[in-house]
Enzyme design. Sequence first.
Site, PDB file in Angstrom:
ATOM      1  N   ASP A  26      14.040  15.419  51.133  1.00 15.87           N
ATOM      2  CA  ASP A  26      15.361  14.932  51.544  1.00 15.87           C
ATOM      3  C   ASP A  26      15.184  13.912  52.657  1.00 15.87           C
ATOM      4  OD1 ASP A  26      18.376  15.194  51.495  1.00 15.87           O
ATOM      5  OD2 ASP A  26      17.971  15.645  53.608  1.00 15.87           O
ATOM      6  N   GLU A  28      17.274  11.729  55.813  1.00 16.88           N
ATOM      7  CA  GLU A  28      18.456  11.433  56.610  1.00 16.88           C
ATOM      8  C   GLU A  28      18.381   9.957  56.985  1.00 16.88           C
ATOM      9  OE1 GLU A  28      20.813  13.535  56.803  1.00 16.88           O
ATOM     10  OE2 GLU A  28      19.667  15.216  56.005  1.00 16.88           O
ATOM     11  N   HIS A 167      22.279  19.322  56.814  1.00 15.65           N
ATOM     12  CA  HIS A 167      22.179  17.864  56.985  1.00 15.65           C
ATOM     13  C   HIS A 167      20.985  17.481  57.857  1.00 15.65           C
ATOM     14  CE1 HIS A 167      25.764  16.809  54.783  1.00 15.65           C
ATOM     15  NE2 HIS A 167      26.478  17.672  55.496  1.00 15.65           N
ATOM     16  N   ASP A 172      17.507  20.921  54.295  1.00 12.69           N
ATOM     17  CA  ASP A 172      18.105  20.549  53.011  1.00 12.69           C
ATOM     18  C   ASP A 172      17.073  20.588  51.891  1.00 12.69           C
ATOM     19  OD1 ASP A 172      20.322  20.225  54.527  1.00 12.69           O
ATOM     20  OD2 ASP A 172      20.724  18.140  53.950  1.00 12.69           O
TER      21      ASP A 172
END
Length: 568
Positions: A26, A28, A167, A172
């Site tokens: 994942d 960000e 998040h 995640d």
Amino acid sequence: MPAVSVQLAFDELGTPLRETTFVVFDLETTGGRAGSDGITEIGAVKVKGGEIIGEFATLVDPGRAIPPQIVSLTGITQAMVSNAPKLDEVLPAFLEFATGSVLVAHNAPFDIGFLRAACAELGYHWPKQSVVCTVRLARRVLDRQDTPSCRLSALAALFGASTMPTHRALDDAKATVDVLHALLERVGAVGVQSLEELLDYLPEITPAQRRKRGMATHLPETPGVYLFRGPNDEVLYVGTASNLRRRVRQYFTGSESRGRIREMVALAERVDGIECSHALEAQVRELRLLSAHKPTYNRRSRNPGKFWWVTLTDEPFPRLSVVRTPRDGALGPFRSRGAAADAAASLSSAARLRTCTDRIPATGQRGSPCALAELDRCGAPCAGWQSTEEYAPLVSRVSSLIAGTDGDLLRTAADEVDTLASAERFELAASRRDELAALVRNVASAHSMAALAAIEELIAASPDGSGGWEFAVIRHGRLASAGVARRGTAPMPVVESLVASAETVIAGEGPLRGGSPEEISVLLRWLHRPGVRIVRTTRPWAEPARAAGGWGEWLERVSQARALETAS
């Protein structure tokens, strides 16, 4: 504890999911635009057989400000990333961590888009790894009764994930691992047991079609050709595969979006397989089967063997004509009549041959009906012909180009293009340039095919990638025999055996000696592959150098010019 040997069932052909390494990751970011926004965090979990075997997590300095709304969503502040490594340090480490694995992400196009953009910006090669999107997989496995939403938080709650999404990248990624495993259990219940089946999974395939995958169980895991047969034993479809069993099974569990093929699978009653020594033999056999059976569901079988040729007419003042049956001295083959007509028009214009279809008296006297009626429309110097002797040099230039003995006609056409460009008639110059480029390619292709078809026997070998050799015995442009010598096997006895058992080929008429243009094209592509060697040949394999042979650099310049014109 000793290792337990597990025998694979038919449902697990290919790469079993329990033996597949997944890197679930994942990102960000500072926003939603790959290439414009930056990455602030990468988190990844490497799993295999349901077990975690590695983790990767780091903050990243995006090199730009983090918007307040992103800080509120992720909790990642500017202060947190101020001393973090930049992406040029992090990216190679992540790529190494993910090497050899299947990438998994929730809404994978978003995350993959950022990684691709980063690789392009920093000069790293993007590895062509398989990618699984858990959003897409969830939408295919679950319905509204299971969950109204496929958001990661909703799926994590549905499946009771051990880590809930926050998040933050690593949390995640861990939540996505649990979601992935739960979804794999669901698809396993409908027969998806291998990586290949997972990547090809589609819910549109009915249970009845899925049950038909048993029709592939008798097929070998070798290269070859497969034939789908209908209720009356008719051939519905023909295809090739490097692994017959695996490829045919994909029709019953695969992501086949073509409606016609799904219809074909529903009609199929059985699948026949023909084992081949290697991919070249499979390609050739496929062409021959398409020509013989003309299967309804193969688009390529609609007009098999339909080619056109350009040849000079047999009359006092010859012109170029488009014909279906080739003869010696013809130029071709062409896929369509239009392509052949364009080549004939280009040649006629360059050589100033007449294009009118009226017959001209052998004397070619001024004032003949053809000269008066056709001069303005045709553009050829009909009114100036005094005798066939004056017209003969024009015909000779065309014949020499087709035969490959002289390329003067191409040089004349190129000079005309340069003249138009110098006169700043750029649009006309570009049009004539493109016509000439098409003609050069057609002439080069015709010479290549005719050169191979002229050889009584050519034996070639290609490395099989495992220390062995793949052989082809080619006679007059036809594959007469094919075989392999695996690593550790003496190659020459195999060659002699293949020659002794090869098909007898009698040369026919025309430039290709009666051979199939499609088959010759396949053989030429194989012969031009890197690493292919000629074992022996009855005559030197040579193509004319005086016609289109030396125009490669000019064609490359044309391609570059066309690319610039298109871009502008």
